[in-house]
Motif scaffolding. Structure first.
Motif, PDB file in Angstrom:
ATOM      1  N   CYS A 101       0.866  -1.171   0.000  1.00  0.00           N
ATOM      2  CA  CYS A 101       0.000   0.000   0.000  1.00  0.00           C
ATOM      3  C   CYS A 101       0.909   1.229   0.000  1.00  0.00           C
TER       4      CYS A 101
ATOM      5  N   CYS B 212      -6.487   3.150   1.140  1.00  0.00           N
ATOM      6  CA  CYS B 212      -6.452   1.905   1.928  1.00  0.00           C
ATOM      7  C   CYS B 212      -7.786   1.539   2.576  1.00  0.00           C
ATOM      8  N   THR B 213      -8.875   2.138   2.153  1.00  0.00           N
ATOM      9  CA  THR B 213     -10.152   1.906   2.835  1.00  0.00           C
ATOM     10  C   THR B 213     -10.690   0.492   2.648  1.00  0.00           C
ATOM     11  N   ASP B 214     -10.264  -0.223   1.605  1.00  0.00           N
ATOM     12  CA  ASP B 214     -10.751  -1.590   1.373  1.00  0.00           C
ATOM     13  C   ASP B 214      -9.840  -2.651   1.988  1.00  0.00           C
ATOM     14  N   GLU B 215      -8.852  -2.229   2.736  1.00  0.00           N
ATOM     15  CA  GLU B 215      -7.905  -3.153   3.355  1.00  0.00           C
ATOM     16  C   GLU B 215      -8.456  -3.681   4.689  1.00  0.00           C
TER      17      GLU B 215
ATOM     18  N   THR C 142      -5.682  -0.516   7.418  1.00  0.00           N
ATOM     19  CA  THR C 142      -6.286   0.814   7.257  1.00  0.00           C
ATOM     20  C   THR C 142      -5.856   1.744   8.388  1.00  0.00           C
TER      21      THR C 142
END
Length: 87
Positions: A44, A50-53, A58
């Motif tokens: 990342c 990074c909101t879908d991590e 996140t």
């Protein structure tokens, strides 16, 4: 004998340039005992959303990826590209 599969983020590393490295482990368990495991890695970078991590990733990215880190990362990327193209 119950077989189960678990997928977890088992390693998160932060590099000097702000890149967050993530390792995901996939484990096959029989009655809680690991029979096999495999790993997947991804990064990342500071310019990544990074909101879908995983929530842990996140949270780390939200602290590490400051505006200053993002600007320095982008400047380094531009300098590297300029060096490669001879500009």
């Amino acid at each position: 004998m119950a077989l189960t599969k678990e997928v977890i983020v088992d390693k998160i590393e932060v590099l000097e340039n702000g890149i967050v490295q993530v390792r995901t482990a996939t484990r096959i368990l029989e009655d809680g005992v690991a029979l096999s495991s495999s790993f997947h890695r991804h990064v990342c970078p500071p310019d990544h959303v990074c909101t879908d991590e995983d929530p842990k990733v996140t949270a780390i990215c939200s602290v590490i990826h400051t505006p200053e880190v993002k600007a320095a990362y982008l400047a380094a990327q531009e300098a590297s590209l300029a060096e490669m193209t001879g500009e």
